[in-house]
Design a protein around this motif. Structure first.
Motif, PDB file in Angstrom:
ATOM      1  N   GLY A 163       0.895  -0.975  -0.059  1.00  0.00           N
ATOM      2  CA  GLY A 163      -0.049   0.277  -0.309  1.00  0.00           C
ATOM      3  C   GLY A 163       0.581   1.266  -0.032  1.00  0.00           C
ATOM      4  O   GLY A 163       2.417   1.192   0.655  1.00  0.00           O
ATOM      5  N   ILE A 165       0.846   3.960   1.932  1.00  0.00           N
ATOM      6  CA  ILE A 165       1.625   3.655   3.090  1.00  0.00           C
ATOM      7  C   ILE A 165       2.956   3.539   3.661  1.00  0.00           C
ATOM      8  O   ILE A 165       4.098   3.767   3.832  1.00  0.00           O
ATOM      9  CB  ILE A 165       0.868   4.756   4.798  1.00  0.00           C
ATOM     10  CG1 ILE A 165      -0.080   5.406   4.232  1.00  0.00           C
ATOM     11  CG2 ILE A 165       1.332   4.577   5.752  1.00  0.00           C
ATOM     12  CD1 ILE A 165      -1.110   5.112   5.302  1.00  0.00           C
ATOM     13  N   ARG A 166       3.151   2.179   3.330  1.00  0.00           N
ATOM     14  CA  ARG A 166       3.637   0.926   3.917  1.00  0.00           C
ATOM     15  C   ARG A 166       5.542   1.555   2.322  1.00  0.00           C
ATOM     16  O   ARG A 166       6.784   0.995   2.790  1.00  0.00           O
ATOM     17  CB  ARG A 166       3.998  -0.053   3.368  1.00  0.00           C
ATOM     18  CG  ARG A 166       2.440  -0.513   5.271  1.00  0.00           C
ATOM     19  CD  ARG A 166       2.509  -2.411   5.271  1.00  0.00           C
ATOM     20  NE  ARG A 166       1.674  -1.896   5.624  1.00  0.00           N
ATOM     21  CZ  ARG A 166       0.606  -2.932   5.626  1.00  0.00           C
ATOM     22  NH1 ARG A 166      -0.571  -2.591   4.377  1.00  0.00           N
ATOM     23  NH2 ARG A 166      -0.483  -2.702   6.441  1.00  0.00           N
ATOM     24  N   ASP A 204      -6.122  -0.027  -1.168  1.00  0.00           N
ATOM     25  CA  ASP A 204      -5.241   1.229  -1.106  1.00  0.00           C
ATOM     26  C   ASP A 204      -5.867   2.072  -1.511  1.00  0.00           C
ATOM     27  O   ASP A 204      -6.804   2.596  -1.627  1.00  0.00           O
ATOM     28  CB  ASP A 204      -4.332   0.133  -2.380  1.00  0.00           C
ATOM     29  CG  ASP A 204      -2.631   1.391  -1.625  1.00  0.00           C
ATOM     30  OD1 ASP A 204      -2.983   1.976  -0.998  1.00  0.00           O
ATOM     31  OD2 ASP A 204      -1.684   1.222  -2.429  1.00  0.00           O
ATOM     32  N   ALA A 208      -2.767  10.058   0.027  1.00  0.00           N
ATOM     33  CA  ALA A 208      -2.584   9.977   2.214  1.00  0.00           C
ATOM     34  C   ALA A 208      -1.544  11.023   2.364  1.00  0.00           C
ATOM     35  O   ALA A 208      -0.475  11.499   1.566  1.00  0.00           O
ATOM     36  CB  ALA A 208      -1.601   8.366   2.195  1.00  0.00           C
ATOM     37  N   ALA A 312       5.171   3.017   9.958  1.00  0.00           N
ATOM     38  CA  ALA A 312       3.449   3.037   8.872  1.00  0.00           C
ATOM     39  C   ALA A 312       2.683   1.648   9.137  1.00  0.00           C
ATOM     40  O   ALA A 312       1.422   2.766   8.659  1.00  0.00           O
ATOM     41  CB  ALA A 312       4.770   2.157   8.189  1.00  0.00           C
ATOM     42  N   GLU A 313       2.972   1.422  10.172  1.00  0.00           N
ATOM     43  CA  GLU A 313       1.787   0.022  10.297  1.00  0.00           C
ATOM     44  C   GLU A 313       0.387   0.895  11.293  1.00  0.00           C
ATOM     45  O   GLU A 313      -0.485   0.745  10.757  1.00  0.00           O
ATOM     46  CB  GLU A 313       2.761  -1.488  11.401  1.00  0.00           C
ATOM     47  CG  GLU A 313       2.921  -1.925  10.754  1.00  0.00           C
ATOM     48  CD  GLU A 313       2.350  -2.906   9.792  1.00  0.00           C
ATOM     49  OE1 GLU A 313       0.833  -2.965  10.217  1.00  0.00           O
ATOM     50  OE2 GLU A 313       2.445  -3.554   8.657  1.00  0.00           O
ATOM     51  N   CYS A 315       0.322   3.571  11.100  1.00  0.00           N
ATOM     52  CA  CYS A 315      -0.514   4.779  10.254  1.00  0.00           C
ATOM     53  C   CYS A 315      -1.841   4.142   9.148  1.00  0.00           C
ATOM     54  O   CYS A 315      -2.561   4.814   9.305  1.00  0.00           O
ATOM     55  CB  CYS A 315       0.258   5.875   9.134  1.00  0.00           C
ATOM     56  SG  CYS A 315       1.556   7.344   9.491  1.00  0.00           S
ATOM     57  N   GLU A 316      -1.361   3.117   8.663  1.00  0.00           N
ATOM     58  CA  GLU A 316      -2.376   2.296   8.244  1.00  0.00           C
ATOM     59  C   GLU A 316      -3.186   2.047   9.388  1.00  0.00           C
ATOM     60  O   GLU A 316      -4.389   1.953   8.839  1.00  0.00           O
ATOM     61  CB  GLU A 316      -1.909   0.825   7.805  1.00  0.00           C
ATOM     62  CG  GLU A 316      -2.601   0.122   6.354  1.00  0.00           C
ATOM     63  CD  GLU A 316      -3.248   0.847   5.927  1.00  0.00           C
ATOM     64  OE1 GLU A 316      -3.728   0.325   4.824  1.00  0.00           O
ATOM     65  OE2 GLU A 316      -2.466   1.878   5.183  1.00  0.00           O
ATOM     66  N   ARG A 319      -5.687   4.955   9.168  1.00  0.00           N
ATOM     67  CA  ARG A 319      -6.157   5.521   8.290  1.00  0.00           C
ATOM     68  C   ARG A 319      -7.639   3.885   8.249  1.00  0.00           C
ATOM     69  O   ARG A 319      -8.384   4.888   8.064  1.00  0.00           O
ATOM     70  CB  ARG A 319      -5.636   5.115   7.156  1.00  0.00           C
ATOM     71  CG  ARG A 319      -5.924   5.341   5.572  1.00  0.00           C
ATOM     72  CD  ARG A 319      -4.973   4.709   4.245  1.00  0.00           C
ATOM     73  NE  ARG A 319      -4.862   3.277   4.846  1.00  0.00           N
ATOM     74  CZ  ARG A 319      -5.738   2.691   3.624  1.00  0.00           C
ATOM     75  NH1 ARG A 319      -7.506   2.906   3.158  1.00  0.00           N
ATOM     76  NH2 ARG A 319      -6.387   1.362   3.906  1.00  0.00           N
TER      77      ARG A 319
END
Length: 338
Positions: A163, A165-166, A204, A208, A312-313, A315-316, A319
């Motif tokens: 995705g 973000i990652r 996805d 972002a 990142a995790e 943030c995901e 989201r």
């Protein structure tokens, strides 16, 4: 030094040419799941071709992993178990479990693993880090990070990427930690998918934004998009009580001023990450060769990559669940995986 090289795709071709030109590399053995592609690349750069198994059988002094993301964790683990220092393009894996399992193998073997976060080798980022660490900006209060691709990747790439973000913002998360020496305490992230249908089909987003709070209270905004038609744009603005610095502001930065007397857009904007970070990529691999020799310390360990992935995790999760997420919550997940 004999380098075993894994991956003959787009990034592999660039890295292989870089390694082949380094004075310290006397033998380069290139392997790929597509052996015909490995042979073609080896011919271009003046290297030897082999199967993936053949690369390990060649008894190299170190390996460079530039294969598809899905294969990274297994190859990092295999290199560690063979006692080989390794360079790996980010990420180790797109999930926590795979990342932690591979890093455990590296720790158990006691081998070197350098991760590919090329911004740590970019002249602008290096200068900004030195200024921040020297106190030239005073107390940092705001950081604004931008990562914008000019066009979306192929649809088949999205399910493999982890995705937006990652895949993209993780570079900014690593850069912020590296620039400041601080840790992220809390995040809030959101995203949108107003472009091609394949983003929504992959679960996805194509754009972002994340707000990070560092452990000293510094606020960070980080944005990314796959639809920046003006060109490839990577900038980081650092604002302190005494001064401000901008990384990535030059004659090729793809924007124009709206002010009547302001500058227009560049005649030749950055087209992609290759031309924007070419020198950084070369420096990164040259440093890996020196690290294998023991001449310099590892500039970006697997643990550093894990720390960026944890942000990142968070943030995901933020989201998807539309809420702030503290890093302590993600750290608890790591303990559960461990």
């Amino acid at each position: 030094m004999r380098i075993g090289f894994l991956g003959a795709g787009r990034i592999g071709a660039f890295h292989a040419a870089t390694l082949a030109a380094l004075d310290g590399v006397g033998d380069l053995v290139i392997g790929d799941a597509d052996e015909a592609r490995a042979r073609a690349l080896a011919e271009v750069v003046g290297a030897r071709a082999a199967s993936v198994d053949g690369v390990f059988a060649a008894r190299p002094d170190a390996v460079v992993i530039a294969t598809a993301t899905a294969s990274h964790a297994a190859l990092v683990t295999r290199a560690a178990r063979a006692g080989l220092p390794a360079y790996c393009e980010k990420p180790v894996a797109t999930d926590l479990a795979g990342t932690i399992a591979a890093l455990r193998a590296v720790e158990a073997a006691g081998t070197l693993l350098q991760m590919g976060f090329q911004r740590r080798f970019d002249a602008g980022y290096l200068a900004a880090r030195a200024a921040v660490r020297a106190g030239a900006l005073g107390r940092l209060h705001t950081i604004r990070a931008v990562t914008s691709d000019p066009a979306p990747p192929p649809p088949a790439f999205l399910p493999l990427s982890g995705g937006l973000i990652r895949d993209c913002l993780v570079h900014d998360f690593d850069a912020v930690r590296w620039l400041t020496g601080r840790e992220v305490r809390e995040v809030y992230a959101t995203g949108s998918a107003g472009g091609a249908d394949f983003f929504r089909a992959a679960g996805d987003v194509d754009t972002a934004a994340a707000l990070l709070t560092l452990d000293d209270g510094t606020l960070v905004t980080a944005t990314a998009t796959r639809y920046n038609g003006a060109g490839y744009d990577v900038r980081t603005e650092l604002a302190g009580e005494r001064a401000q610095l901008v990384v990535g502001l030059d004659a090729r930065t793809p924007f124009a001023s709206a002010e009547p007397a302001g500058p227009g857009g560049p005649a030749r904007p950055w087209a992609g990450f290759w031309d924007r970070f070419e020198a950084a990529y070369r420096a990164e691999l040259a440093t890996f060769v020196r690290a294998v020799r023991g001449e310099v310390a590892n500039p970006c360990s697997g643990e550093e990559a894990l720390n960026a992935l944890l942000v990142a995790e968070a943030c995901e999760l933020s989201r998807v669940e539309h809420r702030p997420v503290r890093l302590t919550e993600i750290n608890e997940r790591v303990r559960d995986v461990s």
